[in-house]
Design a protein around this motif. Structure first.
Motif, mmCIF file in Angstrom:
data_model
loop_
_atom_site.group_PDB
_atom_site.id
_atom_site.type_symbol
_atom_site.label_atom_id
_atom_site.label_comp_id
_atom_site.label_asym_id
_atom_site.label_seq_id
_atom_site.Cartn_x
_atom_site.Cartn_y
_atom_site.Cartn_z
ATOM 1 N N UNK A 192 -6.255 -11.837 14.720
ATOM 2 C CA UNK A 192 -7.180 -10.915 14.065
ATOM 3 C C UNK A 192 -7.040 -9.507 14.636
ATOM 4 N N UNK A 193 -6.715 -9.390 15.915
ATOM 5 C CA UNK A 193 -6.520 -8.066 16.513
ATOM 6 C C UNK A 193 -5.329 -7.358 15.885
ATOM 7 N N UNK A 194 -4.221 -8.095 15.731
ATOM 8 C CA UNK A 194 -3.033 -7.503 15.107
ATOM 9 C C UNK A 194 -3.336 -7.083 13.663
ATOM 10 N N UNK A 195 -3.979 -7.972 12.914
ATOM 11 C CA UNK A 195 -4.282 -7.654 11.537
ATOM 12 C C UNK A 195 -5.243 -6.485 11.393
ATOM 13 N N UNK A 196 -6.272 -6.444 12.230
ATOM 14 C CA UNK A 196 -7.259 -5.367 12.148
ATOM 15 C C UNK A 196 -6.625 -4.016 12.490
ATOM 16 N N UNK A 197 -5.840 -3.997 13.544
ATOM 17 C CA UNK A 197 -5.185 -2.737 13.947
ATOM 18 C C UNK A 197 -4.222 -2.275 12.856
ATOM 19 N N UNK A 198 -3.493 -3.212 12.278
ATOM 20 C CA UNK A 198 -2.537 -2.843 11.229
ATOM 21 C C UNK A 198 -3.268 -2.236 10.033
ATOM 22 N N UNK A 199 -4.310 -2.915 9.562
ATOM 23 C CA UNK A 199 -5.020 -2.448 8.373
ATOM 24 C C UNK A 199 -5.647 -1.086 8.618
ATOM 25 N N UNK A 200 -6.327 -0.943 9.745
ATOM 26 C CA UNK A 200 -7.017 0.317 10.027
ATOM 27 C C UNK A 200 -6.021 1.457 10.203
ATOM 28 N N UNK A 201 -4.926 1.177 10.913
ATOM 29 C CA UNK A 201 -3.962 2.245 11.212
ATOM 30 C C UNK A 201 -3.117 2.609 9.997
ATOM 31 N N UNK A 202 -2.433 1.616 9.436
ATOM 32 C CA UNK A 202 -1.466 1.904 8.379
ATOM 33 C C UNK A 202 -2.161 2.303 7.078
ATOM 34 N N UNK A 203 -3.135 1.511 6.650
ATOM 35 C CA UNK A 203 -3.757 1.803 5.373
ATOM 36 C C UNK A 203 -4.620 3.061 5.410
ATOM 37 N N UNK A 204 -5.321 3.267 6.522
ATOM 38 C CA UNK A 204 -6.131 4.479 6.597
ATOM 39 C C UNK A 204 -5.247 5.719 6.683
ATOM 40 N N UNK A 205 -4.116 5.615 7.383
ATOM 41 C CA UNK A 205 -3.186 6.746 7.445
ATOM 42 C C UNK A 205 -2.608 7.044 6.068
ATOM 43 N N UNK A 254 4.091 11.886 0.587
ATOM 44 C CA UNK A 254 4.425 10.621 1.230
ATOM 45 C C UNK A 254 3.226 9.691 1.339
ATOM 46 N N UNK A 255 2.040 10.157 0.954
ATOM 47 C CA UNK A 255 0.838 9.349 1.141
ATOM 48 C C UNK A 255 0.849 8.070 0.318
ATOM 49 N N UNK A 256 1.067 8.193 -0.977
ATOM 50 C CA UNK A 256 1.037 7.005 -1.837
ATOM 51 C C UNK A 256 2.170 6.022 -1.523
ATOM 52 N N UNK A 257 3.419 6.484 -1.324
ATOM 53 C CA UNK A 257 4.457 5.530 -0.923
ATOM 54 C C UNK A 257 4.136 4.838 0.390
ATOM 55 N N UNK A 258 3.553 5.589 1.369
ATOM 56 C CA UNK A 258 3.190 4.976 2.642
ATOM 57 C C UNK A 258 2.091 3.934 2.453
ATOM 58 N N UNK A 259 1.130 4.239 1.604
ATOM 59 C CA UNK A 259 0.066 3.274 1.323
ATOM 60 C C UNK A 259 0.633 2.028 0.640
ATOM 61 N N UNK A 260 1.583 2.240 -0.268
ATOM 62 C CA UNK A 260 2.205 1.098 -0.941
ATOM 63 C C UNK A 260 2.961 0.226 0.057
ATOM 64 N N UNK A 261 3.691 0.853 0.988
ATOM 65 C CA UNK A 261 4.387 0.080 2.021
ATOM 66 C C UNK A 261 3.396 -0.670 2.902
#
Length: 411
Positions: free
Chosen positions: A45-58, A67-74
């Motif tokens: 859950x720590x890995x998943x939470x950090x990934x979601x908060x970091x990558x998706x929020x960025x 680059x925002x929408x392509x990054x969000x899609x990735x």
């Protein structure tokens, strides 16, 4: 031997396969798997939470840039992979059978279409929500499980069962495919490819038949008429013979064109319906065929055409491969389905992989949500049942006058 091709989507798992055994005071293998799952909840859950908060929020923050929408899609594609890992963990440690969701449709799409499909991917967004919800739950379950090893050891199996049941609910609710709609999308994607491939093969067959048959005969006809024109004055008898030969070539070319048109869509099917068309194709079979069609109305033209060509192919197989002395064709409507049953008293042994075109028929029927069943034990008899969805015929403005002007016959 029975071969079946069913156009149905897989369910979320067989009944009873993901139901854990009742908890006991003894620590059996299943209980230890549940405990391992709870202890792994914190790092996962720590890995998943950090990934979601970091990558998706960025990615969401940078949507104002290129680059925002392509990054969000990735980031959403990565969330899909997290969901896949969690489903695998649930299968291994919790005995929970969850089907994988269908892949994103990318065939024939440009970059913007693929980008939009990834951005609106409900599977990825539900996985992101799962990771956000599960983080505090993962911390709680890890802590309770660890403390229970030293304080609540006797009731740990029951506590582990209660906590993993919550995990099962989360996985089923957020990581499972979105039920029938999600599965139907996957089916239709596959079926569309079958339809496209079949149409392309039919076009190639028509082109080949025109090139090798009627086209070549008409070229020879034009050359013969040209030579007859040159000899008309100096050798009238030879010219007359050449015209007679050209007349014969015209007849053959017309017959080839009629046969080709019948292979595309026979006129009798358009004018008189499935009953007459099946009687016509049965009359050309080398085996005596009895046709019975009990239809209250005509189905949609597409369904009618598929039914006709299915029976036509099956009767060709009977002529070539069955060794039968008699066959029957029965067609009827049962509620919202059109049913076809073709039976022969031949040697049997037919199957989808016998090289007789059965697999192609099964694919064609599957592409329209149909069913194809072969019952052909060695020694016979062979019974092939085809089932198609019934769709009412849409009558056009000229539907009241379906007759055709008789084709001119060359004298």
């Amino acid at each position: 031997m029975t071969a079946r091709t069913l156009t149905t989507a897989p369910g979320g798992g067989a009944a009873g396969t993901d139901r854990p055994p009742p908890p006991r005071f003894a620590f059996d293998a299943f209980t230890w798997k549940e405990i391992a799952h709870l202890l792994l909840n914190l790092p996962a859950s720590l890995v998943g939470f950090v990934y979601v908060v970091t990558v998706l929020s960025t990615g969401a923050f940078l949507t104002v840039t290129l680059i925002g929408l392509p990054l969000l899609a990735l980031g959403l594609l990565g969330a899909r992979q997290l969901g896949k890992a969690e489903r695998a963990r649930a299968r291994r440690l919790l005995g929970l059978r969850i089907e994988e969701p269908s892949p994103l449709p990318h065939r024939g799409q440009d970059f913007l279409a693929r980008l939009w499909a990834q951005l609106k991917d409900t599977v990825a967004w539900r996985t992101a929500l799962y990771e956000l919800i599960r983080f505090p739950w993962g911390v709680l379950t890890f802590s309770l499980t660890l403390v229970s090893f030293f304080v609540l050891w006797p009731v740990l199996p029951f506590l582990a069962r209660a906590m993993t049941n919550v995990d099962r609910l989360l996985v089923r609710g957020l990581l499972s495919p979105s039920d029938e709609l999600e599965r139907r999308i996957a089916e239709l994607e596959s079926d569309r490819g079958v339809v496209v491939d079949t149409a392309a093969a039919d076009l190639r067959r028509i082109e080949r038949d025109l090139h090798d048959g009627a086209q070549a005969r008409l070229v020879n006809l034009a050359m013969g008429l040209g030579l007859a024109k040159e000899k008309l004055l100096e050798d009238p008898d030879s010219a007359a013979r050449m015209v007679d030969e050209a007349h014969g070539e015209v007849k053959l070319a017309l017959q080839e064109l009629r046969d080709l048109a019948r292979g595309i869509h026979p006129a009798v099917l358009t004018d008189r319906g499935l009953d007459a068309a099946l009687s016509s194709v049965a009359s050309r079979c080398t085996v005596p065929v009895q046709v019975t069609a009990s239809l209250p109305a005509r189905p949609a033209a597409a369904i009618e055409g598929i039914a006709y060509f299915t029976v036509s192919e099956l009767l060709q197989n009977i002529s070539k491969h069955s060794g039968a002395s008699a066959a029957t064709v029965d067609v009827w409507r049962a509620r919202d389905r059109l049913l076809i049953q073709v039976t022969d008293n031949g040697r049997g042994g037919a199957s989808l992989d016998a090289g007789t075109g059965m697999a192609g028929l099964a694919e064609r029927l599957g592409a329209v949500d149909g069913l194809f069943v072969i019952d052909s034990p060695p020694g016979g008899p062979t019974t092939v049942t085809a089932e198609l969805p019934w769709r009412d015929r849409v009558e056009g403005p000229d539907s009241r006058h379906t007759g055709r002007r008789p084709e001119p016959q060359p004298g």
